[in-house]
Design a protein around this motif. Structure first.
Motif, short mmCIF file in Angstrom:
data_model
loop_
_atom_site.label_atom_id
_atom_site.label_comp_id
_atom_site.label_asym_id
_atom_site.label_seq_id
_atom_site.Cartn_x
_atom_site.Cartn_y
_atom_site.Cartn_z
N PHE A 237 -25.75 -12.56 13.34
CA PHE A 237 -25.36 -13.98 13.34
C PHE A 237 -26.54 -14.80 12.84
N LEU A 239 -28.41 -17.84 12.48
CA LEU A 239 -28.36 -19.11 13.20
C LEU A 239 -28.65 -20.31 12.32
N ILE A 315 -20.56 -19.40 17.86
CA ILE A 315 -20.91 -18.23 18.68
C ILE A 315 -19.83 -18.00 19.75
N PHE A 326 -25.12 -10.36 19.90
CA PHE A 326 -25.48 -11.04 18.65
C PHE A 326 -26.91 -10.69 18.27
N LEU A 328 -29.54 -12.17 16.26
CA LEU A 328 -29.81 -13.48 15.67
C LEU A 328 -30.83 -13.33 14.55
N VAL A 359 -24.57 -18.83 25.92
CA VAL A 359 -23.84 -17.56 25.83
C VAL A 359 -23.42 -17.06 27.21
#
Length: 670
Positions: A237, A239, A315, A326, A328, A359
């Motif tokens: 992911f 960011l 997210i 995830f 990041l 999260v």
């Protein structure tokens, strides 16, 4: 008359019954009265004993019944007295009978009986109070799933083509999940995943699967299939970066329009002159901030609250769809120095803490009723990060883990592994020793390891030897914490030649020896290494001794024994600059090893070596060691074989690796 014998004989017709010389009769009181019958008449006996003598004998028809014998009469009248044995203590049964119905003793017995039960109940209540009021022992905390995970890093376009278009896809990955599960893989890490420009961090849509890999519904299908196999799934992911084609960037670029004004500060725009060209590029009459040397990846402005909430919502959407973690990327761009050339790590750490809190909160709030909230891992890789950066980014509820990038630098004949060393044994030993020391001093920083990924040369090519690559994977599987393995490294796959259309480390997965190596049924731009006939998954899985089988054996062992994931780690001495041991064990309350101790010995040199074992714990039980796993080239040892190492040396051949176990000493009480 006297009591002597009568001297004159009796007439023959006398009805006297003769008996034994002495016969016991009963007197009036029932006590035995002895007379000497001899030839005395019945009248004499009657006179002496005062008992009538009824007629008896065969001629006495009027006799009602014969008298009892003397022995019967005595049996009837006697009292049995049990005498004490010389060794007997206490009263006899007859003596106790005298007290059974005594009122005083009966009352005493009742009182004692009642006191016994009252005391018993008091002791029971006391025990319950001790249990309730005593401070509870600290519960043994089960590790989170990611702390011991075996993650499989898949470059999806090169893994398996399900529709024959020459490109690997999500359906192809789903078709191979059983193969991964069989070899001990616990977590699937597909890369790339989100829709981007050319499989990069320049994201076009944070909620969409890359269209080259499948349709959006395939993402949900993959997550469901992974979970059905009992595995987890994590995704990359990014960011901080988007494509110039992302809707946010297009709106921010046109923020002068009323409908786009909220997007004006989604990115950093500047009209100043003299900006660093490595980070700023012109777009019409202004410049925008982007990743270093990559103008196609515009950097989001995380100082803007709208950006922060928008990314957190993206997210959340993947947590809702079932993703377990995830990875990041681009965290160094969460906050920058005033000139935008360096990260502001303090602000970066604070921002990551906010992300992790979001999260965990969303995972808890979105859990269905009656279900435990999911444990979502948030981790990152950071090339060039220092020890202080790792502590800052992982400690105090920031990242769950930070991948140790240092092992991706292990490469023969480089400034890390010098040419004069001849192999990668010494540099690997030194890197591991430093990292393990860091993690032992900062146990809140959970280690994560990888030797390969989609952006570095394949391990077997870097170290110049498939055998040495196998030894490194064996070492990695013995390390504490989580481990990520790049697809094909477990087989010993090498880089593609430089003239291919894809990066050398992103060649087609070699599944079998059929045309196309089982990757695709059509001709593909994704090249296949020329050695796929011999180096492929199917052949190694069916072989009793192969690099894949060694990988599988140790991966599954990690799932069974927490010693390999949570235990202490002890590095042995380096021998000949090329060979060393590493031990894993659980430390007991008295600071000694308990349970099973595992030891790996690896030799990267072309010569046989004797590795010293004298620094291991519980040396007295080395004579009862058992081989757990061996590298595929070992011929004189096999798994489950007993081995006597009481000499405190492990003899190991060139380019070989051996894992053995033995039990810690049992301390018996005196």
């Amino acid at each position: 008359l006297g009591r002597g014998s009568i001297s004159s004989p009796l007439p023959p017709s006398s009805p006297i019954k003769m008996s034994s010389p002495t016969e016991a009769l009963l007197d009036n009181s029932g006590r035995p009265y002895e007379v000497e019958r001899g030839v005395k008449t019945d009248s004499y006996i009657k006179a002496v004993t005062n008992n009538p003598i009824p007629p008896y004998g065969p001629s006495a028809s009027y006799a009602k019944k014969p008298p009892r014998s003397i022995s019967e009469e005595m049996e009837k009248s006697k009292v049995v007295v049990t005498r004490k044995r010389p060794d007997q203590v206490g009263l006899t049964e007859q003596e106790l009978e005298e007290y059974r119905d005594d009122p005083c003793w009966r009352r005493a017995r009742c009182i004692l009986f009642a006191l016994f039960w009252i005391l018993w109940l008091l002791l029971l209540l006391l025990a319950l109070l001790i249990v309730i009021l005593s401070p509870k022992c600290a519960p043994k905390m089960a590790p989170n799933w990611w702390q011991s995970a075996i993650a499989y890093n898949v470059w999806v376009p090169s893994f398996a083509d399900s529709d024959g278009d020459g490109m690997g896809d999500v359906d192809g990955l789903i078709s191979k999940l059983d193969n991964l599960r069989k070899t001990g893989v616990q977590t699937v890490w597909p890369r790339p995943f989100l829709l981007s420009d050319g499989f990069s961090d320049a994201i076009r849509d944070f909620r969409a699967l890359d269209s080259k890999l499948g349709v959006n519904t395939d993402a949900a299908k993959l997550i469901e299939a992974v979970h059905a196999k009992g595995m987890k799934m994590v995704i990359d992911f990014p960011l901080t970066t988007t494509s110039l084609e992302h809707d946010w960037f297009l709106r921010s670029q046109a923020a002068s329009k009323e409908e786009n004004k909220d997007y004006a500060q989604y990115y950093t725009w500047s009209g100043k002159a003299g900006l660093d060209a490595n980070y700023f590029s012109k777009l019409k009459d202004t410049s925008y901030f982007h990743k270093e040397h990559n103008p196609k990846a515009a950097v989001l402005n995380w100082d803007n609250a709208r950006v922060k909430m928008a990314v957190l919502d993206e997210i959340s959407s993947w947590i809702f769809r079932g993703v377990d973690g995830f990875h990041l990327t681009g965290i160094e761009y969460l906050a920058r120095s005033p000139n935008f050339t360096r990260p502001n790590w303090k602000v970066v750490a604070d921002t990551i803490s906010d992300i992790r809190n979001h999260v965990e909160t969303f995972a808890n709030e979105s859990a269905k009723e009656g279900q435990e909230p999911k444990k979502i891992i948030v981790f990152a890789s950071l090339e060039g990060s220092k020890e202080k950066d790792k502590r800052r980014l992982v400690s105090d509820l920031h990242l769950n883990s930070l991948v140790n990038y240092e092992l991706t630098n292990v490469e023969k004949n480089t400034k890390i592994c010098h040419k004069n060393e001849g192999n990668v044994g010494l540099c690997t030993y030194e890197i591991l020793a430093d990292l393990l020391l860091f993690h032992s001093l900062h146990d809140d920083v959970i280690p994560a390891w990888e030797f390969g990924n989609p952006f570095v040369s394949r391990l077997a090519s870097r170290v110049g030897s498939r055998r040495h690559a196998e030894l490194l994977l064996m070492v990695q599987l013995m390390l504490p914490g989580s481990n990520a393995f790049y697809y094909g490294d477990e087989l010993g796959m090498r880089n593609l030649p430089n003239d291919t259309k894809v990066s050398g480390q992103q060649g087609a997965m070699q599944w079998d020896d059929s045309e196309g190596a089982g990757f695709s049924t059509s001709k593909s731009d994704i090249a296949i290494a020329s050695d796929y006939k011999n180096i492929n998954w199917e052949r190694q899985y069916s072989d009793s001794q192969s690099s894949l089988k060694t990988f599988s054996r140790l991966s599954k062992l990690r799932q069974r024994d927490e010693t390999l994931t949570l235990g202490q780690t002890l590095m042995g001495r380096i021998v000949d600059g090329s060979a060393f041991t590493m031990a894993r064990f659980i430390k007991g309350d008295n600071q000694t090893a308990v349970g099973t101790i595992y030891v790996i010995g690896v030799n990267f040199s072309p010569n046989e070596v004797d590795l010293p074992l004298d620094t291991l714990p519980s040396l007295t039980t080395l004579d009862r060691a058992t081989v757990v796993a061996v590298s595929s080239n070992v011929e004189n040892r096999s798994p489950r074989e007993s081995v006597d190492l009481s000499s405190k040396f492990l003899h190991i051949g060139p380019d070989e690796g051996v894992v053995f176990k033995y039990s810690a000493e049992t301390i018996r009480p005196l």
